[in-house]
Design an enzyme around this catalytic site. Structure first.
Site, PDB file in Angstrom:
ATOM      1  N   ASP A  13      51.908  34.254  40.810  1.00 22.20           N
ATOM      2  CA  ASP A  13      51.296  33.885  39.531  1.00 22.20           C
ATOM      3  C   ASP A  13      51.692  32.484  39.076  1.00 22.20           C
ATOM      4  O   ASP A  13      51.831  32.225  37.882  1.00 22.20           O
ATOM      5  CB  ASP A  13      51.662  34.900  38.424  1.00 22.20           C
ATOM      6  CG  ASP A  13      51.431  36.326  38.880  1.00 22.20           C
ATOM      7  OD1 ASP A  13      50.347  36.590  39.412  1.00 22.20           O
ATOM      8  OD2 ASP A  13      52.342  37.156  38.727  1.00 22.20           O
ATOM      9  N   LYS A  16      48.160  29.358  41.197  1.00 18.81           N
ATOM     10  CA  LYS A  16      47.552  28.939  42.471  1.00 18.81           C
ATOM     11  C   LYS A  16      46.039  28.776  42.353  1.00 18.81           C
ATOM     12  O   LYS A  16      45.459  27.913  42.971  1.00 18.81           O
ATOM     13  CB  LYS A  16      47.807  29.997  43.542  1.00 18.81           C
ATOM     14  CG  LYS A  16      49.083  29.816  44.310  1.00 18.81           C
ATOM     15  CD  LYS A  16      49.065  30.721  45.521  1.00 18.81           C
ATOM     16  CE  LYS A  16      50.016  31.835  45.565  1.00 18.81           C
ATOM     17  NZ  LYS A  16      50.289  32.841  44.721  1.00 18.81           N
ATOM     18  N   GLY A  40      45.690  38.225  42.894  1.00 19.78           N
ATOM     19  CA  GLY A  40      44.569  38.105  41.961  1.00 19.78           C
ATOM     20  C   GLY A  40      44.553  36.739  41.344  1.00 19.78           C
ATOM     21  O   GLY A  40      45.582  36.251  40.920  1.00 19.78           O
ATOM     22  N   HIS A  41      43.402  36.098  41.355  1.00 20.40           N
ATOM     23  CA  HIS A  41      43.308  34.923  40.512  1.00 20.40           C
ATOM     24  C   HIS A  41      41.935  34.736  39.929  1.00 20.40           C
ATOM     25  O   HIS A  41      40.938  35.277  40.404  1.00 20.40           O
ATOM     26  CB  HIS A  41      43.850  33.649  41.168  1.00 20.40           C
ATOM     27  CG  HIS A  41      43.393  33.425  42.544  1.00 20.40           C
ATOM     28  ND1 HIS A  41      44.271  33.340  43.601  1.00 20.40           N
ATOM     29  CD2 HIS A  41      42.176  33.264  43.029  1.00 20.40           C
ATOM     30  CE1 HIS A  41      43.578  33.139  44.686  1.00 20.40           C
ATOM     31  NE2 HIS A  41      42.316  33.086  44.372  1.00 20.40           N
ATOM     32  N   GLN A 223      50.801  36.010  46.777  1.00 24.10           N
ATOM     33  CA  GLN A 223      52.184  36.269  46.345  1.00 24.10           C
ATOM     34  C   GLN A 223      53.019  34.983  46.483  1.00 24.10           C
ATOM     35  O   GLN A 223      52.478  33.912  46.258  1.00 24.10           O
ATOM     36  CB  GLN A 223      52.811  37.447  47.106  1.00 24.10           C
ATOM     37  CG  GLN A 223      52.193  38.788  46.767  1.00 24.10           C
ATOM     38  CD  GLN A 223      50.962  39.096  47.599  1.00 24.10           C
ATOM     39  OE1 GLN A 223      50.962  38.925  48.797  1.00 24.10           O
ATOM     40  NE2 GLN A 223      49.908  39.570  46.969  1.00 24.10           N
TER      41      GLN A 223
HETATM   42  P1  IMP Z   1      52.972  45.437  46.292  1.00 24.62           P
HETATM   43  O1  IMP Z   1      52.613  44.137  46.919  1.00 24.62           O
HETATM   44  O2  IMP Z   1      51.829  46.084  45.553  1.00 24.62           O
HETATM   45  O3  IMP Z   1      53.647  46.371  47.240  1.00 24.62           O
HETATM   46  O4  IMP Z   1      54.065  45.130  45.147  1.00 24.62           O
HETATM   47  C1  IMP Z   1      55.378  44.700  45.472  1.00 24.62           C
HETATM   48  C2  IMP Z   1      55.884  43.681  44.448  1.00 24.62           C
HETATM   49  O5  IMP Z   1      55.154  42.478  44.573  1.00 24.62           O
HETATM   50  C3  IMP Z   1      55.734  44.114  42.987  1.00 24.62           C
HETATM   51  O6  IMP Z   1      56.830  43.590  42.252  1.00 24.62           O
HETATM   52  C4  IMP Z   1      54.449  43.435  42.548  1.00 24.62           C
HETATM   53  O7  IMP Z   1      54.441  43.219  41.151  1.00 24.62           O
HETATM   54  C5  IMP Z   1      54.579  42.118  43.308  1.00 24.62           C
HETATM   55  N1  IMP Z   1      53.283  41.483  43.577  1.00 24.62           N
HETATM   56  C6  IMP Z   1      52.371  41.815  44.516  1.00 24.62           C
HETATM   57  N2  IMP Z   1      51.324  40.972  44.478  1.00 24.62           N
HETATM   58  C7  IMP Z   1      51.580  40.079  43.510  1.00 24.62           C
HETATM   59  C8  IMP Z   1      50.879  38.914  43.016  1.00 24.62           C
HETATM   60  O8  IMP Z   1      49.801  38.540  43.480  1.00 24.62           O
HETATM   61  N3  IMP Z   1      51.485  38.242  41.998  1.00 24.62           N
HETATM   62  C9  IMP Z   1      52.693  38.598  41.488  1.00 24.62           C
HETATM   63  N4  IMP Z   1      53.389  39.668  41.934  1.00 24.62           N
HETATM   64  C10 IMP Z   1      52.843  40.394  42.929  1.00 24.62           C
END
Ligand code: IMP
Length: 429
Positions: A13, A16, A40-41, A223
Site C-alpha cells: 500500500d 504503487k 489491490g490498487h 505486496q
Molecule cells: P495473504 O496474502 O492474504 O495471505 O495475507 C498475508 C498478509 O499480507 C496479511 O497481513 C495481509 O494483510 C498482507 N497483504 C496481502 N496483500 C497485501 C497488499 O496488497 N497490501 C498490503 N498488505 C497485504
C-alpha cells in the site's frame, strides 16, 4: 533503454498504483509476476476509477497485460474483474491479456481453508486477506496444484482433484469447517474453463519474443519486501517472494530482463494485518497520518496501522530487493506537522542495534531509536519541481536518501498523476 520492475519496500500500500500507471503509459507490456487478488490498487483515469486486484494495470492504458506463472489465479475473481472493467469500456481479449498456462489456480477450497485456519489461530492470526493465497501457494510447492493447462485435460483433472480433496477435506474436517465434494469442484471448473482457457498461453515464449523485438516491459510487483515469505516479518507475511528477483522466475524471463528496480516507499509507514511494526504510533499523530493519508485497505477496507518512516527496514529492503532507486510517495501527508521522526536504529533488550532481528519474539520487542527533525508549515501537495518544495521537506528527503543508501528518483506529491517530481527516468537507465 531498460525494463523496469516496481516493488513495494514496506508492508504494501505504498501508493504503487499511481506510479505503475505512470510507468505503464510508457511501457508496451505490463507483467504481474507474484501474488494474487490479495493485491489491490485504484487507478484514476479521466472520470473513470478502476479498481484492480489481479489484472495488470497496463490494460487500463491499452497495453498488453500479462499474468505470469508466479501469480495464483482465482478464476472467478478474474472474470468478475474482467466483466467490471469491460463494463467501464476497456477491451480485454486474448490479444490484450496473456495468462501463463502454468499458473496455479485458487479454488474454493483454498479460501475456505485460509479462513478456517485464521479463525483457529486466535491471537496468533496473521490477518490474511482470506482469499486463499497461502493455501494455493502451498499446493503449488506440494505439487498438487491444479494449473490452468490442466483444464484442457479432463483425465488429469480427475486424479488431481482426488489428491487435492484428500488433503483439503482432511484439514477442513479437522478444523470443523465444511468439506467439499468432487462434484462441487468439477462444476466450478466446468463453468470457468471456457472463459479462462482462451487467455492461457506460453507467456515465457511471448515475452522472449517481445524482448527480441525491443519492447519495453514493466514488471508490476504486488505486496512488498516486508511481506516477502523469506525476507519479511515471517510468519506475518504473504506466501510469495515479493523481491525483484522473482519478476524473472515468476514470468519466465532471464534475470537480466528485470532492469531498473524502482522501490516504492511511503514518506511514513503503514501496515494492514497483524505482525511487528516497530514505528507504529498509537497516538494522535498516528491517527492524523491515517486520516490524511486515507489509510484504509483497498481489498479488505481495514484501517491501516500508521507510524514513522523506518529507515532501517527500508535500507534492508533496498539491499535484498535489489532496489536501484526509490519512488517516495505521500510526502504531502506530513505537511504541517511540527516535528517528524525517522527510525535510524533499534534497541533490543537494552542493546542498541541497526539490524532488524529475524525471530518473531525479538521483532515484536525492538524499540525504535528516532532522529527527529522540524517539520514544514507549507504545503507540498501538488509540487512538480524541487523548487516548489519547502527547504525542510527537501532536507527530509535528503536525509532519507542517506539513511536508506539509495537515491530518491521519483517523488509523488498527490494522487494526481502529474503531481510528480521525476529525477531520473527509469526506462532510460
Ligand atoms: P495473504 O496474502 O492474504 O495471505 O495475507 C498475508 C498478509 O499480507 C496479511 O497481513 C495481509 O494483510 C498482507 N497483504 C496481502 N496483500 C497485501 C497488499 O496488497 N497490501 C498490503 N498488505 C497485504
Amino acid at each position: 533503454m531498460s525494463n523496469v520492475t516496481v516493488i513495494g519496500t514496506q508492508w504494501g500500500d505504498e501508493g504503487k498504483g499511481k506510479i505503475v500507471d505512470w510507468l505503464a503509459s510508457r511501457a508496451d507490456i505490463v507483467v504481474r509476476f507474484q501474488g494474487g487478488h490479495n493485491a489491490g490498487h485504484t487507478l484514476v483515469v479521466g472520470d473513470q476509477v478502476y479498481k484492480l486486484s489481479l489484472l495488470p494495470s497496463g490494460l487500463v492504458r491499452g497495453k498488453i497485460g500479462v499474468i505470469g506463472n508466479g501469480v495464483v489465479v482465482d478464476p472467478k475473481a478474474l472474470m468478475t474483474e474482467i466483466d467490471r472493467v469491460t463494463a467501464q469500456g476497456l477491451v480485454v481479449t486474448p490479444e490484450t491479456l496473456w495468462i501463463a498456462e502454468n499458473a496455479p489456480l485458487i479454488l474454493p477450497v483454498h479460501g475456505a481453508l485460509d479462513r478456517a485456519r485464521e479463525a483457529a489461530r486466535g491471537e496468533h492470526k496473521i490477518g490474511t486477506t482470506g482469499r486463499g493465497i497461502g493455501p494455493a501457494y502451498e499446493d503449488k510447492v506440494a505439487r498438487r496444484a491444479i494449473r490452468i493447462c490442466d483444464l484442457a485435460e479432463p483425465e488429469t483433472l480427475d486424479w488431481k482433484l482426488d489428491e487435492l480433496l484428500l488433503h483439503h477435506n482432511t484439514l477442513l474436517a479437522g478444523l470443523g469447517a465444511e468439506t467439499f465434494t468432487k462434484e462441487q469442484l468439477k462444476d466450478f471448473l466446468t463453468e470457468i474453463t471456457p472463459r479462462l482457457l482462451p487467455f492461457s498461453c506460453q507467456v515465457w515464449d511471448r515475452l522472449d519474443e517481445a524482448r527480441r523485438a525491443g519492447r519495453r516491459i514493466l514488471f508490476e510487483g504486488a505486496q512488498a519486501v516486508m511481506l516477502d515469505v523469506d525476507h519479511g516479518t515471517y510468519p506475518y507475511v504473504t506466501s510469495s517472494n515479493t523481491v525483484a528477483a522473482v519478476a524473472a522466475s515468476g514470468s519466465g524471463v532471464s534475470p537480466s530482463s528485470v532492469g531498473f528496480v524502482l522501490g516504492i516507499a511511503k514518506a511514513y509507514t503503514t501496515r494492514v494485518g497483524e505482525g511487528p511494526f516497530p514505528t507504529e504510533l498509537h497516538d494522535q499523530t498516528g491517527r492524523t497520518l491515517g486520516e490524511r493519508g486515507h489509510e484504509f485497505g483497498t481489498v479488505t477496507g481495514r484501517p491501516r496501522r500508521c507510524g514513522w518512516f523506518d529507515a532501517v527496514l527500508i535500507r534492508r529492503a533496498v539491499r535484498v530487493g535489489g532496489v536501484s532507486g526509490i519512488a517516495l510517495t505521500k510526502l504531502d501527508v506530513l505537511d504541517g506537522l511540527d516535528e517528524i521522526s525517522i527510525c535510524v536504529g533499534y534497541e533490543l533488550d537494552g542493546q542498541k542495534t541497526e539490524t532488524f532481528p529475524s525471530a518473531p519474539g525479538a521483532q515484536s520487542r525492538v524499540k525504535p531509536v528516532y532522529e527527529t527533525m522540524p517539520g514544514w508549515k507549507e504545503t507540498t501537495a501538488g509540487a512538480r519541481s524541487w523548487a516548489e518544495l519547502p527547504a525542510q521537506a527537501i532536507k527530509y528527503v535528503r536525509r532519507i536518501e542517506e539513511l536508506i543508501e539509495a537515491p530518491v528518483t521519483l517523488l509523488s506529491t498527490s494522487p494526481e498523476r502529474d503531481d510528480t517530481i521525476l529525477m531520473r527516468d527509469p526506462f532510460e537507465d
